[in-house]
Design a protein around this motif. Sequence first.
Motif, mmCIF file in Angstrom:
data_model
loop_
_atom_site.group_PDB
_atom_site.id
_atom_site.type_symbol
_atom_site.label_atom_id
_atom_site.label_comp_id
_atom_site.label_asym_id
_atom_site.label_seq_id
_atom_site.Cartn_x
_atom_site.Cartn_y
_atom_site.Cartn_z
ATOM 1 N N ARG A 149 0.799 -1.189 -0.141
ATOM 2 C CA ARG A 149 0.051 0.141 -0.102
ATOM 3 C C ARG A 149 1.055 1.203 -0.014
ATOM 4 O O ARG A 149 0.727 1.961 0.874
ATOM 5 N N GLN B 60 -0.804 2.550 -5.783
ATOM 6 C CA GLN B 60 -2.298 2.767 -5.795
ATOM 7 C C GLN B 60 -3.274 2.199 -6.745
ATOM 8 O O GLN B 60 -4.240 1.647 -6.791
ATOM 9 N N ASP C 176 -4.031 -1.518 -6.688
ATOM 10 C CA ASP C 176 -4.184 -2.049 -5.348
ATOM 11 C C ASP C 176 -5.676 -2.549 -5.485
ATOM 12 O O ASP C 176 -6.754 -1.955 -5.356
ATOM 13 N N THR D 270 -8.297 -2.570 -2.418
ATOM 14 C CA THR D 270 -8.996 -1.139 -2.416
ATOM 15 C C THR D 270 -10.018 -1.319 -3.432
ATOM 16 O O THR D 270 -11.307 -1.175 -3.004
ATOM 17 N N GLY E 185 -12.697 0.875 7.288
ATOM 18 C CA GLY E 185 -11.505 0.755 6.343
ATOM 19 C C GLY E 185 -12.382 1.086 4.883
ATOM 20 O O GLY E 185 -13.339 1.964 4.770
ATOM 21 N N VAL E 186 -11.529 0.458 3.876
ATOM 22 C CA VAL E 186 -12.015 0.929 2.294
ATOM 23 C C VAL E 186 -13.687 0.417 2.366
ATOM 24 O O VAL E 186 -14.443 1.331 1.942
ATOM 25 N N ASP F 101 -14.524 1.729 14.679
ATOM 26 C CA ASP F 101 -13.392 1.234 14.001
ATOM 27 C C ASP F 101 -12.309 1.334 15.282
ATOM 28 O O ASP F 101 -12.418 2.010 16.005
ATOM 29 N N ARG G 192 -9.022 1.682 14.752
ATOM 30 C CA ARG G 192 -8.022 2.493 14.305
ATOM 31 C C ARG G 192 -8.171 4.003 14.632
ATOM 32 O O ARG G 192 -9.418 4.482 14.348
ATOM 33 N N GLY H 135 -0.830 0.617 8.505
ATOM 34 C CA GLY H 135 -2.224 1.182 8.470
ATOM 35 C C GLY H 135 -3.243 0.037 8.743
ATOM 36 O O GLY H 135 -4.405 0.412 8.917
ATOM 37 N N ALA I 212 -5.151 -2.820 11.566
ATOM 38 C CA ALA I 212 -5.450 -2.926 12.789
ATOM 39 C C ALA I 212 -4.785 -4.183 13.425
ATOM 40 O O ALA I 212 -4.504 -5.132 12.766
ATOM 41 N N MET J 231 -7.588 -8.294 18.607
ATOM 42 C CA MET J 231 -8.158 -8.089 19.853
ATOM 43 C C MET J 231 -7.619 -8.997 20.786
ATOM 44 O O MET J 231 -7.615 -10.321 20.434
ATOM 45 N N GLN K 88 -15.440 -4.782 24.151
ATOM 46 C CA GLN K 88 -16.108 -4.135 22.989
ATOM 47 C C GLN K 88 -17.483 -4.783 22.818
ATOM 48 O O GLN K 88 -18.428 -3.664 22.399
ATOM 49 N N ALA L 226 -15.118 -5.847 9.548
ATOM 50 C CA ALA L 226 -13.745 -5.739 10.083
ATOM 51 C C ALA L 226 -13.022 -6.868 9.640
ATOM 52 O O ALA L 226 -13.416 -8.161 9.684
ATOM 53 N N MET L 227 -11.511 -6.446 9.440
ATOM 54 C CA MET L 227 -10.712 -7.651 9.044
ATOM 55 C C MET L 227 -9.334 -7.273 9.894
ATOM 56 O O MET L 227 -9.088 -6.136 10.115
HETATM 57 P P1 NAD Z 1 -9.221 -4.046 6.334
HETATM 58 O O1 NAD Z 1 -10.065 -4.839 5.178
HETATM 59 O O2 NAD Z 1 -7.846 -4.933 6.790
HETATM 60 O O3 NAD Z 1 -10.188 -4.201 7.603
HETATM 61 C C1 NAD Z 1 -11.228 -3.504 7.583
HETATM 62 C C2 NAD Z 1 -11.354 -2.499 8.731
HETATM 63 O O4 NAD Z 1 -11.693 -3.328 10.015
HETATM 64 C C3 NAD Z 1 -10.283 -1.619 9.146
HETATM 65 O O5 NAD Z 1 -10.587 -0.179 9.100
HETATM 66 C C4 NAD Z 1 -9.729 -2.214 10.620
HETATM 67 O O6 NAD Z 1 -9.181 -1.266 11.440
HETATM 68 C C5 NAD Z 1 -11.144 -2.422 11.159
HETATM 69 N N1 NAD Z 1 -11.033 -3.676 12.209
HETATM 70 C C6 NAD Z 1 -9.977 -4.445 12.523
HETATM 71 N N2 NAD Z 1 -10.468 -5.055 13.735
HETATM 72 C C7 NAD Z 1 -11.307 -4.439 14.189
HETATM 73 C C8 NAD Z 1 -12.046 -4.558 15.289
HETATM 74 N N3 NAD Z 1 -12.019 -5.584 16.139
HETATM 75 N N4 NAD Z 1 -13.316 -3.604 15.624
HETATM 76 C C9 NAD Z 1 -13.578 -2.634 14.566
HETATM 77 N N5 NAD Z 1 -13.093 -2.527 13.650
HETATM 78 C C10 NAD Z 1 -11.705 -3.365 13.186
HETATM 79 O O7 NAD Z 1 -8.687 -2.738 5.921
HETATM 80 P P2 NAD Z 1 -8.484 -2.066 4.641
HETATM 81 O O8 NAD Z 1 -9.914 -1.398 4.228
HETATM 82 O O9 NAD Z 1 -7.818 -2.701 3.950
HETATM 83 O O10 NAD Z 1 -7.737 -0.486 5.207
HETATM 84 C C11 NAD Z 1 -6.682 -0.970 5.938
HETATM 85 C C12 NAD Z 1 -5.652 0.417 5.905
HETATM 86 O O11 NAD Z 1 -5.115 0.572 4.678
HETATM 87 C C13 NAD Z 1 -6.295 1.668 6.075
HETATM 88 O O12 NAD Z 1 -5.525 2.407 7.045
HETATM 89 C C14 NAD Z 1 -6.563 2.157 4.950
HETATM 90 O O13 NAD Z 1 -6.487 3.778 4.839
HETATM 91 C C15 NAD Z 1 -5.076 1.929 4.253
HETATM 92 N N6 NAD Z 1 -5.146 1.769 2.871
HETATM 93 C C16 NAD Z 1 -4.089 2.256 2.215
HETATM 94 C C17 NAD Z 1 -4.070 2.463 0.842
HETATM 95 C C18 NAD Z 1 -2.841 2.955 0.277
HETATM 96 O O14 NAD Z 1 -2.033 3.769 0.911
HETATM 97 N N7 NAD Z 1 -2.625 2.817 -1.064
HETATM 98 C C19 NAD Z 1 -5.228 1.980 -0.007
HETATM 99 C C20 NAD Z 1 -6.182 1.373 0.836
HETATM 100 C C21 NAD Z 1 -5.969 1.292 2.143
#
Ligand code: NAD
Length: 352
Positions: free
Chosen positions: A118, A123, A126, A129, A172-173, A193, A195, A222, A224, A227, A235, A253-254
Amino acid sequence: MRIAVARESRDTETRVALVPARVGELLALGHRVLVQPGAGAQAGHTDQEYRDAGAVLDEQALSVADLVLAVQPPEPAAIRTMPAGGVLICLAVGQDPDVHAALRDAGVTTHAMEQVPRLSRAQSMDALTSQALVAGYRGAIVAAGLLRRIAGVHMTAAGTVPAANVLVLGAGVAGLEAIATMHRLGARVRAYDVRASTAEEVRSLGADFVDLGLPPLDGAAGYAREMTEERAARQQRLLTPYVAEADVLITTAMVAGRAAPVLVSAAMVELMRPGSVVVDLAADAGGNVEGTVAGSIVRIGNAQVWGGRNVPAQLPGPASDLYARNVVDLAVLLLRNPDDEILVATRVAGVP
Ligand code: NAD
């Protein structure tokens, strides 16, 4: 180079790795594009569209290709027909030992789109995303469709229809897209969330951030952190009144490299009102809601619980358009510099 576009063979897969609109970019670089007949059918693209774009339709495309573009890895038998020294780019390579063995036997180098780092430079490649965005939108629309009430507030001469309460867990996304879509429908949206940066992002979309007063769980790159059991129980306890109040609960959530965290117990869902809806977008990874079944709707208490299965493939048109852009950009980089750090990061270990 001969670049093949695979016809997907896996259950539930409706996407295609290259759409006709992107064929020209590869031709312009001097490559040939071979497409297995019917490859784009489920995503809404006919063979004729590929021909018109300059591709050649060829059932045996995989067995003559230097580079194969796919969404999911082809079946092991098809992989074994690929020429040694070939390259496969696909998503969801996963851990299937038969696929890995076939890639090794065939001498095919594989790049996994889910491993694109990432970085801002990466981007446009990706795929996690792009596909999460499609999933988030789809999740919101499924929830609105299953809900037996109107999402947004309506003031009419016959009275006011109140807005539905939506709770999104995981911002997240996919979660942010679900929030934005539900907000556009006029619903009252809250989100949570773990984060720290997500509170601001949630608010910027017009939703309320649920502050449980718990310490953030920011991990590396970036993502999480997982837990502890104690944190998970706490929670759940703190989220219970928000779940009980929600007409729609969407969970996304992942935690990278782990099963999805269970955020909501069946007992919490049982507190939801008649007609309420739960959409679990993490169902393929085990689910955020206790009792979720990927690919099914189950009833828990008064709620219908929809478990998403390969959700981006449920909107194959836009999912393929975006994925094709991701794949073409990675392929072009690969042809220019196979040692680029992005290619090194995506190369599947244990396969040549
Ligand atoms: P993901 O699919 O790994 O997880 C989805 C969301 O679930 C995340 O926001 C995570 O914090 C949340 N989560 C995990 N455990 C949880 C819990 N116990 N309770 C509640 N929420 C919980 O995440 P994602 O959508 O792939 O995004 C991950 C990170 O990557 C973010 O910081 C995002 O901004 C970043 N990102 C960066 C780029 C880039 O720079 N090119 C692109 C896409 C995403």
